[in-house]
Design an enzyme around this catalytic site. Structure first.
Site, PDB file in Angstrom:
ATOM      1  N   ARG A 237      50.153  45.763  49.571  1.00 45.12           N
ATOM      2  CA  ARG A 237      48.370  44.967  48.830  1.00 45.12           C
ATOM      3  C   ARG A 237      47.649  46.237  48.074  1.00 45.12           C
ATOM      4  O   ARG A 237      47.855  47.484  48.595  1.00 45.12           O
ATOM      5  CB  ARG A 237      47.162  44.980  50.056  1.00 45.12           C
ATOM      6  CG  ARG A 237      47.887  43.638  50.923  1.00 45.12           C
ATOM      7  CD  ARG A 237      47.519  42.696  50.167  1.00 45.12           C
ATOM      8  NE  ARG A 237      47.848  41.593  51.162  1.00 45.12           N
ATOM      9  CZ  ARG A 237      49.633  41.125  51.386  1.00 45.12           C
ATOM     10  NH1 ARG A 237      50.440  41.051  50.118  1.00 45.12           N
ATOM     11  NH2 ARG A 237      49.776  39.811  52.058  1.00 45.12           N
ATOM     12  N   GLU A 265      42.703  41.211  42.600  1.00 44.03           N
ATOM     13  CA  GLU A 265      43.960  40.136  41.835  1.00 44.03           C
ATOM     14  C   GLU A 265      42.912  39.308  41.836  1.00 44.03           C
ATOM     15  O   GLU A 265      42.569  38.371  42.075  1.00 44.03           O
ATOM     16  CB  GLU A 265      45.134  39.523  42.507  1.00 44.03           C
ATOM     17  CG  GLU A 265      45.663  40.693  43.214  1.00 44.03           C
ATOM     18  CD  GLU A 265      46.870  41.276  44.013  1.00 44.03           C
ATOM     19  OE1 GLU A 265      46.645  39.748  44.318  1.00 44.03           O
ATOM     20  OE2 GLU A 265      47.828  41.772  44.250  1.00 44.03           O
ATOM     21  N   HIS A 284      51.711  40.014  41.129  1.00 43.73           N
ATOM     22  CA  HIS A 284      52.233  39.918  42.979  1.00 43.73           C
ATOM     23  C   HIS A 284      53.667  38.685  42.396  1.00 43.73           C
ATOM     24  O   HIS A 284      53.319  37.753  43.388  1.00 43.73           O
ATOM     25  CB  HIS A 284      51.152  38.930  43.008  1.00 43.73           C
ATOM     26  CG  HIS A 284      51.226  39.567  44.498  1.00 43.73           C
ATOM     27  ND1 HIS A 284      50.134  39.395  45.487  1.00 43.73           N
ATOM     28  CD2 HIS A 284      52.235  39.210  45.235  1.00 43.73           C
ATOM     29  CE1 HIS A 284      50.478  39.652  46.695  1.00 43.73           C
ATOM     30  NE2 HIS A 284      51.634  39.656  46.416  1.00 43.73           N
TER      31      HIS A 284
END
Length: 326
Positions: A237, A265, A284
């Site tokens: 993360r 993000e 991601h």
């Protein structure tokens, strides 16, 4: 789960396999558990198959599902929907985190090897110059022979990375405060303290979950301690890493980074990380995507089959372990 998650993970073949081991409620999948239709379904449910976008299974939902005894999650973390009310009722929970760990570990292995050879920078230079240059003058810092790789956290993914690194001529260090020297030796790694991990390694790969205790864990002192030209890989993360400190180190040209996650993000369009040639930023994508979703469905099916036969889950999520899980 959300309609998109249901469409992605549960293809017709997977749904057919589930129907052979249990009675599925009629489609479409539920993404709102407060509707009359949802309440009608919940009244008869023994087991829920959940996925990305599942609403919280709170006390109100559980009251509408008096028969519910198990949850099988077709993704990794269950924090977003398995509530205290589930644990208090004694509902059994399973997760496909182990299945999702493999593509993340594969991505990490690929990035370790590619950055070791400086593939991205050299490919960019090759495209620009369109000449090969003298390969016999390649710096000795390039290559993967006896590189030192540090793994931050012996999570499911961290352990899979260690496993995938075994065939390679690479020294692996590990920092995890919950792993003993004996367990580290059994994994084939050297256990070190956090500052030593960053000071000694050519590459550090971050696999710790984002918890209150790990937010900003990779701070400026650790980043500043990394050797020149070292690589930081983050697939966990974004908030585990001090992004300002990392940005400063990258803009100074001290280190390199592979970031599959950022905070937030996506990054704002004007964020300076976008302009760092020594940072590879991916959207991601390390986790399960495309044909890898089948692996999630297959694990959920296997867990459902075990549970319906009375064998219990092979990949249970334990309440007492939640403090250490993503």
């Amino acid at each position: 789960m959300s309609p998109d998650a249901a469409s992605a993970v549960l293809d017709p073949q997977s749904l057919g396999a589930f129907r052979r081991v249990c009675d599925l409620a009629p489609l479409p999948a539920l993404d709102d558990l407060s509707t009359p239709r949802a309440r009608g379904v919940l009244a008869d449910v023994d087991l829920l198959i959940t996925g990305w976008g599942c609403p919280p299974l709170d006390a109100d939902v559980l009251q509408a599902a008096p028969r519910l005894r198990a949850v099988v999650h077709t993704a990794g973390s269950v924090r977003g929907h398995v509530t205290d009310a589930c644990w208090e009722r004694g509902i059994e929970v399973s997760s496909a985190a182990a299945a999702n760990a493999l593509p993340v570990a594969e991505y990490t292995l690929a990035m370790i090897l590619l950055t070791g050879k400086r593939v991205f920078e050299r490919a960019r230079d090759y495209r620009t110059t369109r000449t090969r240059g003298n390969w016999l003058r390649t710096p000795r810092s390039v290559g993967n022979h006896r590189r030192t790789v540090g793994i931050l956290s012996a999570s499911l993914i961290g352990r899979r990375v260690v496993e995938l690194l075994r065939p390679h001529d690479i020294e692996v260090l590990l920092h995890d405060p919950f792993v003993s020297d004996e367990e580290a030796a059994a994994l084939g790694v050297e256990r070190v303290e956090l500052p030593e991990l960053f000071a000694r390694c050519d590459t550090v790969s971050v696999h710790t979950p984002l918890l209150p205790t790990t937010r900003g864990l990779v701070g400026r002192p650790l980043i500043d301690a990394m050797p020149a030209d070292a690589v930081l890989i983050n697939t966990s993360r974004g908030a585990v890493v001090d992004q300002d400190a990392l940005t400063d180190a990258l803009r100074a040209g001290r280190i390199r980074a592979v970031l599959d996650v950022t905070d937030p993000e996506a990054l704002p369009p004007d964020h300076p990380l976008w302009d760092c040639d020594n940072a590879l930023i991916t959207p991601h994508l390390a986790g399960s995507e495309g044909n890898e979703w089948r692996r999630l469905a297959d694990l959920a099916l296997a867990e459902t089959t075990r549970w319906t036969s009375g064998a219990g889950f092979l990949h249970p999520v334990r309440r007492e372990r939640l403090a250490f899980l993503a």
